[in-house]
Design a protein around this motif. Structure first.
Motif, short mmCIF file in Angstrom:
data_model
loop_
_atom_site.label_atom_id
_atom_site.label_comp_id
_atom_site.label_asym_id
_atom_site.label_seq_id
_atom_site.Cartn_x
_atom_site.Cartn_y
_atom_site.Cartn_z
N TYR A 24 0.82 -1.21 0.00
CA TYR A 24 0.00 0.00 0.00
C TYR A 24 0.85 1.27 0.00
O TYR A 24 0.45 2.30 -0.56
N GLY A 28 0.40 3.99 -2.78
CA GLY A 28 0.06 5.33 -2.31
C GLY A 28 1.06 6.39 -2.72
O GLY A 28 0.70 7.57 -2.86
N ARG A 36 -5.98 4.04 -1.21
CA ARG A 36 -7.00 4.16 -0.15
C ARG A 36 -8.26 3.39 -0.51
O ARG A 36 -8.85 2.71 0.32
N ASP A 40 -9.65 0.29 1.66
CA ASP A 40 -10.90 0.44 2.41
C ASP A 40 -12.07 -0.33 1.79
O ASP A 40 -12.95 -0.81 2.52
#
Length: 225
Positions: A24, A28, A36, A40
């Motif tokens: 991640y 990112g 994100r 999520d």
């Protein structure tokens, strides 16, 4: 990705433990919104993330009781069957000279984009480089135990559905390695490397090679050798 670790060994909890955070962080660094959203929400309304990677693997690393030893000839594979996600990973790696993996800094000696040889629809055998994680009613399963093939088949069908591809059939375990147990974020992950056979669409086989078998592929499990 070819790597050289700055430490002679890592604790076993750091073999797979940092993998998810590494993935991640890489995503990112290039596309915070994508990272994100995947973290999520998953992909296309499904909680599964179409991401896979291995823990660092080292050629010629000496065996030493209680720790995971390293060498100057290490590798990490990362991938995604979704082109837009894979492109972000490539851009992230192109901007790095090292990645932080738990307490270790892995110096990047270079990376290549691996495009597998084309395969035809039909029978295929796949072997994993890392243990495959499968669960049934909250319990980790090993090859040969009841429900193992059914749960692995369910996972494969779910992945195929997310990608809009036909589900494979005729899944069977041809060979299995020893039971392996790792600690990830304070909780166990139990599995074994496997060699499986199935009837599958060539596009799905290609997707699995950049995603992996079973659960927790974003944690470094189930990567296809």
């Amino acid at each position: 990705m070819d790597i050289d670790a700055d430490v002679p060994s890592m604790g076993w909890e750091h073999v797979h433990g940092p993998a998810r955070a590494v993935m991640y962080e890489l995503l990112g660094s290039q596309d915070a919104a994508l990272a994100r959203s995947l973290h999520d929400e998953g992909w296309k309304g499904q909680p599964l993330k179409p991401l896979g990677l291995t823990a660092p693997q080292f050629k010629g690393a000496p065996r030493k009781r209680g720790v995971y030893t390293t060498s100057t000839e290490g590798s990490v594979w990362l991938g995604s069957p979704v082109p837009e996600i894979a492109a972000v990973l490539v851009a992230a790696l192109a901007s790095r000279t090292e990645i932080v993996w738990g307490p270790a800094r892995l110096k990047m000696r270079g990376f290549t984009v691996d495009v597998g040889a084309p395969v035809a629809d039909g029978p295929v055998e796949l072997a994993t480089a890392t243990p495959v994680v499968v669960k049934h009613e909250g319990r980790y399963l090993l090859p040969g135990e009841p429900h193992y093939v059914a749960r692995l088949q369910h996972n494969l069908a779910h992945k195929a559905d997310i990608l809009g591809l036909p589900a494979p059939s005729g899944l069977r375990v041809l060979e299995a390695g020893p039971r392996r147990r790792f600690t990830v974020r304070g909780a166990p992950r139990i599995g074994a490397q496997v060699r499986v056979g199935m009837e599958a669409d060539a596009r799905f086989v290609d997707a699995l090679r950049s995603w992996g078998l079973g659960l927790d592929t974003v944690q470094g499990f189930g990567w296809i050798r």
